[in-house]
Each structure stands twice: as C-alpha cells, then as structure tokens.
Design an enzyme around this catalytic site. Structure first.
Site, mmCIF file in Angstrom:
data_model
loop_
_atom_site.group_PDB
_atom_site.id
_atom_site.type_symbol
_atom_site.label_atom_id
_atom_site.label_comp_id
_atom_site.label_asym_id
_atom_site.label_seq_id
_atom_site.Cartn_x
_atom_site.Cartn_y
_atom_site.Cartn_z
ATOM 1 C CG HIS A 212 -10.871 -6.126 8.158
ATOM 2 N ND1 HIS A 212 -9.730 -6.464 8.853
ATOM 3 C CD2 HIS A 212 -10.719 -6.681 6.935
ATOM 4 C CE1 HIS A 212 -8.940 -7.198 8.074
ATOM 5 N NE2 HIS A 212 -9.524 -7.342 6.906
ATOM 6 C CD GLU B 38 -1.753 -2.417 1.426
ATOM 7 O OE1 GLU B 38 -0.593 -2.666 1.826
ATOM 8 O OE2 GLU B 38 -2.630 -3.300 1.299
#
Ligand SMILES: Cc1ncc(C[n+]2csc(CCOP(=O)(O)OP(=O)(O)O)c2C)c(N)n1
Ligand SMILES: [Mg+2]
Lengths: 350, 323
Positions: A130, A61
């Site tokens: 999450h 990322e």
C-alpha cells in the site's frame, strides 16, 4: 492574503472546473462518490456534476482502465482515480500496452486523453502493498506523461493541464501531501507539463526533489542555511516530459547535485536526473552527485523499520554537508513525534 | 444434529475471534497498533465453519480481513497480536502487520490486501500440492468485491480445467468499503451463479449460520480431497464495524442503519449460544468460563506483544532474497 487551500481541495477544484467547462470530462474510481471522497479530493463532485459523470466502479482495475481508454477513443476525457498506486498495478496492460501506445501504433490517428490519478501511501503501517511509488516505472514508458505535484498550487494547475492534455497522464499524489495548505488562485490556471520549478534559490548545492521529498528538501535547506550553505531546491514536478534545462542550469551554477525521491534507489528516477546532469554539466560538477532514495527492499510495516526505511531531511542535509565539507556541530535531535505520520492529526488507519 | 463436541468447538472458535477483535478495537485508539486493521466482527461463522472442516495440513489463503481466517485455521494468537504491534516476535517479524498474516505450522500460507490476489495463488498451492502427490486441500477466502477482478474468473477456469482441490469461499458482506453491491454488479444476478456459470459447482448459504457453513464446507473438502475438483461457496454475512479501523461508521450514511440492526440481531455467536443452552450442551456458567479463558488468553497475547522487542534494524534489508 491570497486564498489558501489544502492540496486535496486543490485537486477537487481542478476536477470541478474541468468538469464544468468540458462535458466530455468524467471521473471514475473506487470510492469516488463515497462519503470520504478519496481523501476529500472528490467530495461534492457528484452533487454538482451528476452520477453519470462522477461514478464508482467495480473492483476491476484492469477492465475499467480499458473501459476508460475506450471512452477516451470515443471522445471523452476520463479521470481515473486509484486510492493507491499498488492497486493500479492490476491495470498495467491497459496503461502501458494500450493507453501509452494507441497514438503511435496507429500512426497518429487516435488519441487517449486519459488521466490516471494514483495515490502513493505512506505511514501507519501501509506496508509492502500500500505504499509503492513506482513513478520511475511509469516515466520509463514512452507515450505516458508523468507528473507529481508537491504544492496545492501545482496540484491544481498540473491537474487542469493533465485533463486538457491529449495524451495519457499519470498523476501521482503523495498521501502525505493531501493535508498540506498553500495559496491557490481561484478559477482556471495551468501549470504546463514538462516544467520544473525552483522552490528556493541557492548557489552551493542543487537539491532536485520529487513530490513529498521536496518538503524534506526544503527542511534540509533550512538547516543547511544555518551552516552557511545556500541550497537550491528544485521541484521536478513533471518527470516526463522532463525539464532538464532547469536542473542542468542549476547544477552549472552550484556544481553539486543531490536528488531526493520516494522511490527505490536502483534504476530509479534519481539515476535519470543524475545521468542528465552528468551528460550535460559534467565540467561543472565539483563532486559526484548523490541520490537520496529508498533502500532496495519492500516497505516494512512495523513503525520501527519504516522509520529506517524512509529517508528524511537529515539525510539530505548530511549529504550536502559531506559534499561541502561542513562538519555537523549540532547534536542529533531525537525524534519527539512518531515518524510514521505526517502530523499528529493523522491517526490512521489511512 | 451434530455432536456436542463439535458444536462447542465451533462456538468457542467464533467467540475467540470475537473477543480478540473486540479487544483489538478497544486498544487500537492507544495508537500502539500502527497499521490498518480490518475487523471481521459479525462474520466469524464463515471462517470458523470452513476451517473446522479442514485438516491442519490443509492450506488457507486470505485477504485484508484475515484475523478470523488465521485464528480459525489455528494460527498462533500471540504471533498475530505481536505482528499487529509491529514487533520482532510477530508472525512476519513485524514486516507485514495485520494485512499480511502467516502461520506455516497451521497451514495458513498468507493473507494479502490486494483484492483478489490470493485467489490464483490458492489455486496454485492446491495444484502444486496435488502435483507432488499430496492430498491437501486449499481454501481461499475473499469478499464480494473480489469477484469483480478478472483474476477471479481466470482462476476458476483453470481450477476446473485441472480439477484442482481448491475451495473458493466468498464472504458476501454486501459492501466493498462504502460501495454497496448495487453500484458494482448487476442486481439480478447472484454471486454463486457467476461461479456456476464457469461450470464450478457452487452453493450459497447463510454465512451467519456456522452449521450451514460447516456442512457445505465439509462436502466441498471431501469432494476436493477425492479428486472431484473445485467448489465455490458463497456465504452472505455482514461486517458490523467500519471497513478499516476499530469504530462503527454507520453515521456516514452509506448503509441503512436498519440493515445493520437486522444483521446484528442475527449474530452468529448469539444464535449458536442459544442452541447450546437449549440443547443443554452448555450452561451459562460453562459459557462464562469459556469467555474468561479466551479473555485471559488475549490479555496474555497483548502483554506478550507489548513486551516483545522491536525488529532489529538489520531486519530491514533481510529476506529480500534468499541470499
Ligand atoms: C486491487 C485492489 N483494489 C482496491 C483495493 C482497495 N480495497 C481494499 S479492501 C477493499 C474492499 C473489498 O471488498 P470485499 O472484497 O467485498 O471485501 P470486504 O472488505 O467487504 O471484506 C478495497 C476495494 C485493494 N486493496 N486492492
Ligand atoms: Mg465485501
């Protein structure tokens, strides 16, 4: 009948149109070309625009966000997609130290027209890593623009504006919005960054909400109407730039403010809205403003605890009734459906 | 040839993970386990082979696909199932779910689903333990995807610099979700060579051969405990079911069905069973008894989880801070 699309389809169409119009637009992210197509938002785009412009990436990322920033400097318009906000935290250096600052710190000589799509998870045990929203973090950073559309119409219009914008835009999609349906015109149209939208007019209380909490606010407004209370619901939709005028004007009219958001309460965006209202409409306020937000703890995974964690329409309407001195006469409705899914068709795992 | 006791133990360990996860897959559609589950069916040999080489006091860290690692390290089955059911008796009081298992008694310090995130934490735990003069070894399990995160490289660098007693165990199952290695990494490079490039001793073996796994792990543990520093082990293996969830997903077409069938033929459990039978170490009956013992253990765990209370509402705000 205007054409109806799902939110996910509206996102897809916005990217598709931008890619068709501007060859410098490309789309990159983990799973972008995979069979699930990031909850449907990227399905079919590779077939249309080719594998050079619609691509998967390594699980890197931070590095890949930097690569995207570099391509933006070179004249591309990258759209980066992360399946969760939480994963993009690895890229904070590139987003906050780099993308947000290259225009300013090089004296306006460079620009970073980057869009970072981030998905806020919720439900079915998404748990502590999450499900974070963190819109307030991004909105804190000068140089970043931050939008959070609620409706399919705004999703498309704001994404087109974001891709065409010459600055980095953090584009946050709540996972529970991908499946909702609404009118979406064909072709290119734009919703300007920095404009809030009045979703429902009312004179008694202003409910300024963000993203999925707008839906809860509308539900709250429905029940409040049964009590004779007319709530005005404002979809903030753009956190930075912020359309404080729409909020402040509404508060001047109603004299009461509730802010509903899906981030933590402390140091959250709700505090910013309250501050603006207090600074600019203090004489109009009939009572202290109220924030509906997440309690200051990480997201628990157990559905039982998650049900306590996420505020819903009932909390919003209760706050409004408290402000207006309306007593709740209806018996509390026990939850008939599980609270950890947006609708019964959502059976996990994501 | 290893002695019969070890072989039987390895077999039982793998079988137990398989049976537990197959039962999870069966029960999942009842929608009582309301959290994402990443099953390791097909990959059991890595967890079992590595953990068998460890002492109970050694540390293990894991990722999203952690059931096998947790069980192989001796994590409590009932607490794991209760955790997946979101109950107060779960190993994390229901706060973590399947992706956040923990069992301190077993040295299983934690699993987290942010790819690569536990790699430096494992290094730190091993280093910290060494700083305190303990002779503990730490193992970090991660997938092929984690090698793409910068933190992997940073961690290897430091681990070698300080000769940290840590073992990096990469389960290379060829995919990250639906993305094959080929779209993420240059094909002309083996994963273990990347670690080798950092100067870390690295090896590769068939991850479906539990004996091969165990013998590499044993050497790495011995070296780490003796102050020899880190080792990287790459084990090629294959996830049979979908990335996340209880089903098969080969209908999606992201991987060739022939590939799956090939790997399925190389089932780590069936392979060892054959050896056990051939060598006369176990009989069919003995193996059948092992199976039913594990099955009833699992049924009891599910029963326990189902009957366990939900976490009390007061737990929501608990444990954010020490006080
Ligand atoms: C930092 C980060 N990026 C992306 C994800 C989404 N994600 C969850 S599991 C996974 C696959 C990782 O693949 P690998 O490491 O090979 O493990 P496997 O699932 O194959 O066991 C991904 C990309 C994540 N959890 N964290
Ligand atoms: Mg993998």
């Amino acid at each position: 009948m205007p054409r109806e699309l799902k939110y996910a389809q509206a996102i897809n169409e916005a990217i598709d149109l931008c890619m068709a119009r501007d060859p410098s637009v490309y789309l990159m992210g983990l799973g972008v070309p995979d069979p699930k197509g990031v909850f449907g938002t990227t399905l079919g785009l590779r077939a249309k625009h080719g594998d050079r412009r619609v691509l998967d990436m390594p699980t890197s990322e931070n590095g890949m966000t930097g690569v995207a920033v570099g391509t933006a400097l070179a004249g591309c318009r990258p759209v980066m997609t992360h399946q969760r906000v939480d994963f993009a935290l690895l890229a904070l250096d590139q987003i906050v130290n780099q993308a947000a600052k290259w225009r300013y710190m090089f004296g306006g000589k460079l620009k970073v027209p980057l869009v970072v799509r981030l998905i806020v998870g919720r439900g079915w045990g998404q748990g502590p890593q999450h499900s974070q929203s963190l819109h307030s973090w991004f909105a804190h950073v000068p140089g970043l623009k931050v939008v959070m559309p609620t409706t399919p119409y705004d999703a498309k219009g704001l994404l087109i504006s974001s891709i065409e914008d010459d600055d980095p835009v953090i584009f946050l999609e709540h996972r529970w919005l991908h499946g909702i349906t609404g009118p979406v015109p064909e072709g290119v149209y734009r919703v300007p960054l920095g404009s809030a939208r009045v979703m429902r007019e009312g004179r008694d209380v202003t409910i300024a909400a963000i993203s999925h909490m707008c839906l809860e606010a509308l539900r709250a407004a429905d029940t409040l109407a049964e009590d004779g209370c007319q709530a005005e619901v404002i979809d903030i939709r753009s956190l930075r730039p912020l359309d404080e005028k729409t909020v402040v004007e509404s508060v001047r009219k109603t004299g009461r403010l509730i802010v509903a958001e899906g981030g933590w309460r402390s140091c959250g965006f709700g505090a910013e809205i309250v501050a603006r209202a207090v600074e600019q409409a203090f004489p109009s306020l009939k009572c202290p403003p109220c924030r509906i937000a997440l309690p200051d703890c990480p997201t628990p995974t157990s559905p039982r605890l998650a049900a306590k964690f996420y505020p819903r329409a009932a909390e919003i309407s209760e706050a409004a009734r408290a402000m207006l001195g309306i007593r709740e006469t209806r018996p509390p409705v026990p939850a008939s459906a599980p609270l950890d899914v947006p609708d019964p068709s959502f059976t996990g795992p994501f | 040839m290893m002695d019969a006791e070890i072989l039987t133990r390895l077999y039982r360990g793998m079988l137990r993970i398989r049976i537990v996860e197959e039962r999870i897959a069966e029960l999942y559609p009842q929608q009582e386990m309301r959290c994402p589950v990443h099953l390791c069916i097909g990959q059991e040999a890595v967890a079992v082979g590595v953990c068998d080489a460890l002492d109970r006091g050694d540390y293990v860290f894991s990722n999203h696909r952690s059931h096998g690692h947790y069980l192989a390290k001796g994590g409590d089955l009932r607490s794991m199932i209760a955790e997946i059911y979101g109950k107060a008796t779960g190993c994390a009081q229901g706060k973590g779910g399947s992706m956040h298992l923990v069992d301190l008694d077993a040295g299983f310090l934690g699993a987290t689903p942010i790819v690569g995130s536990t790699i430096p934490i494992g290094v730190g735990a091993a280093w910290g333990s060494a700083l305190k003069g303990e002779s503990r070894v730490a193992v970090v399990f991660f997938g092929d995807g984690a090698l793409e995160e910068g933190v992997f490289h940073e961690s290897l660098n430091f681990a070698l610099l300080k000769k940290v007693p840590v073992i990096f165990v990469c389960e290379n199952n060829l995919y990250s979700v639906y993305s094959p290695l080929a779209v993420r990494q240059p094909g002309e490079r083996e994963l273990f060579c990347i670690a080798g490039g950092h100067g870390v001793e690295s090896h590769q073996a068939d991850g479906n051969d539990v004996l091969a796994v165990r013998s590499l792990a044993e050497r790495a543990v011995e070296k780490a405990r003796g102050g020899g520093g880190p080792t990287f082990l790459e084990f090629k293996t294959y996830r049979w079911r979908e990335h996340c969830g209880p089903n098969y997903d080969d209908d999606l077409g992201y991987r060739p069905e022939t590939e799956f069938l090939e790997w399925k033929k190389r089932c780590p459990i069936a392979a060892l069973r054959e050896r056990l039978l051939e060598a006369g170490i176990c009989s069919d009956r003995g193996i059948g008894e092992m199976e039913s013992a594990v099955k009833s253990e699992m049924e009891a765990a599910v029963e326990f989880a189902r009957r366990s209370p939900w976490p009390a509402d007061t737990l929501l705000m608990g444990d954010v801070y020490a006080s």
